[in-house]
Write an enzyme that holds these catalytic residues in place. Structure first.
Site, PDB file in Angstrom:
ATOM      1  N   CYS A 120      12.596   3.299   8.345  1.00 49.14           N
ATOM      2  CA  CYS A 120      12.504   3.053   6.913  1.00 49.14           C
ATOM      3  C   CYS A 120      13.690   3.710   6.222  1.00 49.14           C
ATOM      4  CB  CYS A 120      11.198   3.581   6.333  1.00 49.14           C
ATOM      5  SG  CYS A 120      10.778   2.750   4.777  1.00 49.14           S
ATOM      6  N   CYS A 130      12.049   2.217  -0.176  1.00 50.66           N
ATOM      7  CA  CYS A 130      12.087   1.851   1.240  1.00 50.66           C
ATOM      8  C   CYS A 130      13.130   0.784   1.555  1.00 50.66           C
ATOM      9  CB  CYS A 130      10.702   1.390   1.698  1.00 50.66           C
ATOM     10  SG  CYS A 130       9.433   2.653   1.429  1.00 50.66           S
ATOM     11  N   LYS A 195       0.236  -2.300   5.478  1.00 54.54           N
ATOM     12  CA  LYS A 195       0.434  -0.994   4.864  1.00 54.54           C
ATOM     13  C   LYS A 195       0.198  -1.122   3.363  1.00 54.54           C
ATOM     14  CE  LYS A 195       3.778   2.672   4.155  1.00 54.54           C
ATOM     15  NZ  LYS A 195       5.114   3.190   4.443  1.00 54.54           N
ATOM     16  N   LYS A 248      -2.746   0.795   7.826  1.00 47.63           N
ATOM     17  CA  LYS A 248      -2.465   2.109   7.253  1.00 47.63           C
ATOM     18  C   LYS A 248      -2.737   2.118   5.758  1.00 47.63           C
ATOM     19  CE  LYS A 248       1.506   4.987   6.338  1.00 47.63           C
ATOM     20  NZ  LYS A 248       2.921   5.098   6.347  1.00 47.63           N
ATOM     21  N   TYR A 313      -2.153  13.479  12.405  1.00 47.91           N
ATOM     22  CA  TYR A 313      -1.585  14.820  12.392  1.00 47.91           C
ATOM     23  C   TYR A 313      -2.489  15.790  13.148  1.00 47.91           C
ATOM     24  CZ  TYR A 313       1.251  12.595   8.894  1.00 47.91           C
ATOM     25  OH  TYR A 313       2.102  11.717   8.262  1.00 47.91           O
TER      26      TYR A 313
END
Ligand code: PBG
Ligand code: ZN
Length: 324
Positions: A120, A130, A195, A248, A313
């Site tokens: 990106c 982006c 997304k 996402k 994460y």
């Protein structure tokens, strides 16, 4: 047959029984850990809004990756934070750029680790969008050219999978063509196909220093209420040559994961984004929820909905809690 002959509780009475009838299991093989890499050396700085997440310089990232591997995680997704930004995001496809050096070092130390790279421009452009901007708007086709160049530079550095997250039209086809034209036909594309323009990216933008300086991303990311449009995006990316598709954020969009699972035979990824992670951490810090259980429950829900790969994460901590 119903109650009293049927008693659903019969197979829930012990952990052994529950394990026997468990329908979904999370495996270390499902997990992908995002990593942030910054310039400098000896850097390991915590991201304030994401407890347990750090930004590493390349030297320490290599040590971190060893720890990740020891935890049984075999895939990482790299994000670079460059020192300098400009209008066209020149740092993003520089041969000696931050991500390119990180990929080279990781691959040299851990050749079997699957290295995915986020493709990106937002972390590299001074305006934080982006793509490239013309007349106050993100200009699609010149952006696609830049993205193809970025993906190619990641492949040259040794990335196994490139993951475009920009949501420009036609970028998967352009990336596929660029890779194939340069002998990288074996490099896979994981498309961030569905997304959404989400509030859950907040903590990430602090970590990646990628917040847009004007406007927002609604002109290219999906509108949260739109399910059919998201499926169309996924279908288009598949037709353009994506090897895997991503949804996402993850938890707020489980319906799409389930839809996509029924509709497509490709591997499906889901990204438990920064806000999803940080909400659990913040509530746990206040003693409002059991953070470990909430994290595990979130990830199993994503798997149950149909994800093959889960970007999180919490990958390392969750891996540590998985039963052998
Ligand atoms: C940028 C990008 C974003 C994330 C991954 N790549 C954020 C954005 O669109 O601003 C989000 C990751 C997260 O929140 O954890 N293209
Ligand atoms: Zn971006």
């Amino acid at each position: 047959m119903s109650y009293p002959t049927t008693r659903m509780r019969r197979l829930r009475g012990s952990e052994t029984l529950r394990r026997l009838v468990r329908e979904t299991r999370l495996s270390r093989d499902d997990l992908v850990l995002p990593l942030f890499v910054v310039e400098g050396s000896g850097v390991r700085e915590p991201v304030a809004s994401m407890p347990g997440v750090f930004r590493h310089s390349v030297d320490l990232l290599v040590a971190e990756v060893k720890r990740v591997r020891d935890a049984g995680i075999s895939a990482v997704l790299l994000f670079g934070i460059p020192e300098a930004k400009d209008a066209r995001g020149s740092g993003a496809d520089a041969a000696g750029g931050i991500v390119q050096r990180a990929v080279e070092s990781i691959k040299a130390a851990e050749p079997d680790l699957c290295v995915m790279t986020d493709v990106c421009l937002c972390g590299y452009t001074d305006h934080g969008h982006c793509g490239v901007v013309a007349d106050g708007d993100v200009d699609n086709d010149p952006s696609v050219e830049r993205l193809a160049a970025i993906a190619l530079s990641h492949a040259r550095a040794g990335a196994d999978i490139v993951a475009p997250s920009d949501m420009m039209d036609g970028r998967v086809a352009a990336i596929r063509a660029a890779l194939d034209a340069h002998d990288f036909s074996s490099i896979a594309i994981l498309s961030y196909a569905a997304k959404f323009a989400s509030a859950y990216y907040g903590p990430f933008r602090e970590a990646a220093e990628s917040a847009p300086k004007f406007g927002d991303r609604r002109g290219y990311q999906l509108d949260p209420p739109n399910r059919r449009e998201a499926l169309r995006e996924m279908r288009l990316d598949l037709e353009e040559g994506a090897d895997a598709l991503m949804v996402k954020p993850a938890l707020p969009y489980l319906d799409l994961l389930a839809d996509a699972r029924r509709e497509f035979a490709l591997p499906l990824a889901a990204y438990q984004v920064s806000g999803e992670y940080s909400m659990i951490k913040a509530a746990a810090e206040r003693g409002w929820i059991d953070g470990d259980r909430a994290m595990d429950e979130s990830l199993i829900a994503v798997k149950r909905a149909g994800a093959d790969w889960i970007v999180s994460y919490a990958a390392v901590e969750v891996a540590g809690r998985l039963k052998p």
